[in-house]
Design a protein around this motif. Structure first.
Motif, PDB file in Angstrom:
ATOM      1  N   VAL A  30       0.806  -1.306   0.117  1.00  9.15           N
ATOM      2  CA  VAL A  30       0.124  -0.076   0.087  1.00  9.15           C
ATOM      3  C   VAL A  30       0.976   1.380   0.007  1.00  9.15           C
ATOM      4  O   VAL A  30       1.835   1.370   0.890  1.00  9.15           O
ATOM      5  N   ASP A  31       0.985   2.127  -0.999  1.00  4.60           N
ATOM      6  CA  ASP A  31       1.508   3.241  -1.335  1.00  4.60           C
ATOM      7  C   ASP A  31       1.087   4.242  -0.288  1.00  4.60           C
ATOM      8  O   ASP A  31       0.014   5.021  -0.622  1.00  4.60           O
ATOM      9  N   ILE A  32       1.872   4.679   0.820  1.00  4.74           N
ATOM     10  CA  ILE A  32       1.411   5.738   1.432  1.00  4.74           C
ATOM     11  C   ILE A  32       2.001   7.099   1.194  1.00  4.74           C
ATOM     12  O   ILE A  32       1.859   8.208   1.917  1.00  4.74           O
ATOM     13  N   TYR A  33       3.049   7.006   0.453  1.00  8.31           N
ATOM     14  CA  TYR A  33       3.930   8.321   0.289  1.00  8.31           C
ATOM     15  C   TYR A  33       3.624   8.822  -1.256  1.00  8.31           C
ATOM     16  O   TYR A  33       3.494   8.147  -2.221  1.00  8.31           O
ATOM     17  N   THR A  34       3.711  10.368  -1.490  1.00  7.91           N
ATOM     18  CA  THR A  34       3.782  10.851  -2.611  1.00  7.91           C
ATOM     19  C   THR A  34       5.115  10.673  -3.101  1.00  7.91           C
ATOM     20  O   THR A  34       5.756  10.028  -2.693  1.00  7.91           O
ATOM     21  N   PHE A  35       5.071  11.045  -4.460  1.00  8.44           N
ATOM     22  CA  PHE A  35       6.331  10.767  -5.452  1.00  8.44           C
ATOM     23  C   PHE A  35       7.770  11.288  -4.752  1.00  8.44           C
ATOM     24  O   PHE A  35       8.512  10.483  -4.549  1.00  8.44           O
ATOM     25  N   THR A  36       7.796  12.429  -4.314  1.00 11.80           N
ATOM     26  CA  THR A  36       9.015  13.157  -3.633  1.00 11.80           C
ATOM     27  C   THR A  36       9.309  12.375  -2.328  1.00 11.80           C
ATOM     28  O   THR A  36      10.339  12.250  -1.908  1.00 11.80           O
ATOM     29  N   ALA A  37       8.334  12.020  -1.618  1.00 12.65           N
ATOM     30  CA  ALA A  37       8.494  11.539   0.095  1.00 12.65           C
ATOM     31  C   ALA A  37       8.864   9.929  -0.368  1.00 12.65           C
ATOM     32  O   ALA A  37       9.567   9.378   0.578  1.00 12.65           O
ATOM     33  N   LYS A  38       8.588   9.415  -1.707  1.00 17.98           N
ATOM     34  CA  LYS A  38       9.133   8.164  -1.895  1.00 17.98           C
ATOM     35  C   LYS A  38      10.593   7.957  -1.891  1.00 17.98           C
ATOM     36  O   LYS A  38      11.392   7.098  -1.383  1.00 17.98           O
ATOM     37  N   LEU A  39      11.249   9.217  -2.178  1.00 17.17           N
ATOM     38  CA  LEU A  39      12.894   9.225  -2.289  1.00 17.17           C
ATOM     39  C   LEU A  39      13.379   9.931  -1.197  1.00 17.17           C
ATOM     40  O   LEU A  39      14.448   9.643  -0.734  1.00 17.17           O
ATOM     41  N   MET A  40      12.394  10.541  -0.368  1.00 18.85           N
ATOM     42  CA  MET A  40      13.154  11.324   0.791  1.00 18.85           C
ATOM     43  C   MET A  40      12.102  11.228   2.090  1.00 18.85           C
ATOM     44  O   MET A  40      11.624  12.239   2.335  1.00 18.85           O
ATOM     45  N   ASN A  41      12.121  10.065   2.661  1.00 16.30           N
ATOM     46  CA  ASN A  41      11.630   9.942   3.795  1.00 16.30           C
ATOM     47  C   ASN A  41      12.330   9.459   4.975  1.00 16.30           C
ATOM     48  O   ASN A  41      13.607   8.899   4.555  1.00 16.30           O
ATOM     49  N   CYS A  42      12.019   9.365   6.240  1.00 16.28           N
ATOM     50  CA  CYS A  42      13.010   9.284   7.345  1.00 16.28           C
ATOM     51  C   CYS A  42      13.058   7.767   7.852  1.00 16.28           C
ATOM     52  O   CYS A  42      13.562   7.132   8.659  1.00 16.28           O
ATOM     53  N   GLY A  43      12.305   6.895   7.073  1.00 10.18           N
ATOM     54  CA  GLY A  43      12.264   5.392   7.138  1.00 10.18           C
ATOM     55  C   GLY A  43      11.514   4.828   8.354  1.00 10.18           C
ATOM     56  O   GLY A  43      11.525   3.887   9.019  1.00 10.18           O
ATOM     57  N   GLY A  44      10.377   5.884   8.701  1.00 12.19           N
ATOM     58  CA  GLY A  44       9.747   5.562   9.923  1.00 12.19           C
ATOM     59  C   GLY A  44       9.912   6.080  11.123  1.00 12.19           C
ATOM     60  O   GLY A  44       9.563   5.299  12.317  1.00 12.19           O
ATOM     61  N   TYR A  45      10.824   7.154  11.256  1.00 10.53           N
ATOM     62  CA  TYR A  45      11.140   7.554  12.458  1.00 10.53           C
ATOM     63  C   TYR A  45      10.413   8.851  13.112  1.00 10.53           C
ATOM     64  O   TYR A  45      10.638   9.325  14.080  1.00 10.53           O
ATOM     65  N   GLY A  46       9.654   9.249  12.368  1.00  9.78           N
ATOM     66  CA  GLY A  46       8.581  10.340  12.682  1.00  9.78           C
ATOM     67  C   GLY A  46       9.220  11.773  12.393  1.00  9.78           C
ATOM     68  O   GLY A  46       8.839  12.622  12.781  1.00  9.78           O
ATOM     69  N   GLN A  47      10.311  11.677  11.702  1.00  6.95           N
ATOM     70  CA  GLN A  47      11.113  13.036  11.724  1.00  6.95           C
ATOM     71  C   GLN A  47      10.762  13.901  10.259  1.00  6.95           C
ATOM     72  O   GLN A  47      10.778  14.876  10.306  1.00  6.95           O
ATOM     73  N   CYS A  48      10.080  13.152   9.321  1.00 10.08           N
ATOM     74  CA  CYS A  48      10.033  13.763   7.911  1.00 10.08           C
ATOM     75  C   CYS A  48       8.610  14.450   7.840  1.00 10.08           C
ATOM     76  O   CYS A  48       8.079  15.377   7.306  1.00 10.08           O
ATOM     77  N   GLY A  49       7.616  13.585   8.456  1.00  7.74           N
ATOM     78  CA  GLY A  49       6.122  14.023   8.450  1.00  7.74           C
ATOM     79  C   GLY A  49       5.612  13.511   7.042  1.00  7.74           C
ATOM     80  O   GLY A  49       4.471  14.082   6.557  1.00  7.74           O
TER      81      GLY A  49
END
Length: 101
Positions: A30-49
């Motif tokens: 299930v894709d929870i991220y938008t396009f740019t967030a797929k590339l630049m997310n914090c990996g589940g640590y709550g830092q990027c939102g």
């Protein structure tokens, strides 16, 4: 056991009580991220939102908002959560990639 229904994807997932919403979404493609967030997310640590979801039903079956969520989501509705911070303890209906109103 908790049933998680992802509304946009029309997909239902069964999870053990206390399961992390982000992990269950990713495990079930299930894709929870938008396009740019797929590339630049914090990996589940709550830092990027970037893993914001809207809870349509079952808000009472989730863990309370964390301090991280309170900071990241302070101008968002109460039913918006960071999937990486949410533990599921019962049936819930989730809308991925909610739009600001």
């Amino acid at each position: 056991m908790a049933n998680i229904k992802f509304e946009n994807e029309n997909q239902e997932v069964i999870a053990a009580d206390g399961a992390n919403l982000r992990l269950k979404a990713l495990e079930n493609r299930v894709d929870i991220y938008t396009f740019t967030a797929k590339l630049m997310n914090c990996g589940g640590y709550g830092q990027c939102g970037t893993c914001v979801v809207e809870i349509i039903e079952g808000l009472e079956n989730l863990s309370p908002r964390t301090e991280v969520e309170e900071k990241k989501l302070k101008k968002r509705p109460e039913n918006w959560r960071l999937a990486c911070q949410v533990l599921v303890n019962g049936p819930v209906v989730v809308k991925t990639k909610p739009k600001r109103k």
